[in-house]
Scaffold this motif. Structure first.
Motif, PDB file in Angstrom:
ATOM      1  N   ASP A   1      37.037  43.300  35.514  1.00 58.83           N
ATOM      2  CA  ASP A   1      38.105  42.520  35.948  1.00 58.83           C
ATOM      3  C   ASP A   1      38.831  43.072  36.943  1.00 58.83           C
ATOM      4  O   ASP A   1      39.243  42.356  37.943  1.00 58.83           O
ATOM      5  CB  ASP A   1      39.098  42.388  34.588  1.00 58.83           C
ATOM      6  N   THR A   2      38.929  44.355  36.905  1.00 58.82           N
ATOM      7  CA  THR A   2      39.747  45.165  38.246  1.00 58.82           C
ATOM      8  C   THR A   2      38.966  44.846  39.612  1.00 58.82           C
ATOM      9  O   THR A   2      39.592  44.582  40.293  1.00 58.82           O
ATOM     10  CB  THR A   2      40.048  46.492  37.874  1.00 58.82           C
TER      11      THR A   2
ATOM     12  N   GLU B   1      36.703  42.627  40.098  1.00 61.44           N
ATOM     13  CA  GLU B   1      36.982  41.023  40.480  1.00 61.44           C
ATOM     14  C   GLU B   1      38.430  40.624  41.343  1.00 61.44           C
ATOM     15  O   GLU B   1      38.423  40.127  42.174  1.00 61.44           O
ATOM     16  CB  GLU B   1      36.746  40.122  39.412  1.00 61.44           C
ATOM     17  N   ARG B   2      39.403  41.443  40.746  1.00 63.69           N
ATOM     18  CA  ARG B   2      40.503  41.042  41.400  1.00 63.69           C
ATOM     19  C   ARG B   2      40.811  42.092  42.884  1.00 63.69           C
ATOM     20  O   ARG B   2      41.398  41.229  43.916  1.00 63.69           O
ATOM     21  CB  ARG B   2      41.827  41.967  40.676  1.00 63.69           C
ATOM     22  N   ILE B   3      40.303  43.102  42.862  1.00 62.96           N
ATOM     23  CA  ILE B   3      40.181  43.595  44.058  1.00 62.96           C
ATOM     24  C   ILE B   3      39.369  42.805  45.200  1.00 62.96           C
ATOM     25  O   ILE B   3      39.633  42.490  46.357  1.00 62.96           O
ATOM     26  CB  ILE B   3      39.769  45.142  44.036  1.00 62.96           C
TER      27      ILE B   3
ATOM     28  N   LYS C   1      38.650  39.551  45.198  1.00 63.53           N
ATOM     29  CA  LYS C   1      39.442  38.362  45.553  1.00 63.53           C
ATOM     30  C   LYS C   1      40.328  38.741  46.422  1.00 63.53           C
ATOM     31  O   LYS C   1      41.074  38.028  47.290  1.00 63.53           O
ATOM     32  CB  LYS C   1      39.879  38.043  44.158  1.00 63.53           C
ATOM     33  N   ALA C   2      41.377  39.751  46.339  1.00 65.09           N
ATOM     34  CA  ALA C   2      42.197  40.054  47.257  1.00 65.09           C
ATOM     35  C   ALA C   2      42.005  40.546  48.585  1.00 65.09           C
ATOM     36  O   ALA C   2      42.470  40.088  49.599  1.00 65.09           O
ATOM     37  CB  ALA C   2      43.164  41.413  46.501  1.00 65.09           C
TER      38      ALA C   2
END
Length: 51
Positions: free
Chosen positions: A5-6, A8-10, A12-13
């Motif tokens: 999840d982390t 994926e967030r990175i 996406k950012a």
């Protein structure tokens, strides 16, 4: 170790940051040149093809 999840967030950012940089680079350069020039040009003359 970062979770999926982390990661994926990175990712996406980074994607969003690249898009902002891609579309915002030239307007930023124009804005900086517009605000720091002496004498300051009029905005109408900058964007009007008839001026």
């Amino acid at each position: 170790m970062p979770s999926e999840d982390t990661k994926e967030r990175i990712n996406k950012a980074v994607e969003v940051g690249r898009t902002i940089l891609h579309y915002g680079w030239i307007p930023l350069i124009i804005y900086i040149g517009f605000t720091r020039s002496n004498p300051k040009p009029e905005l109408f003359k900058l964007i009007s093809p008839l001026a």
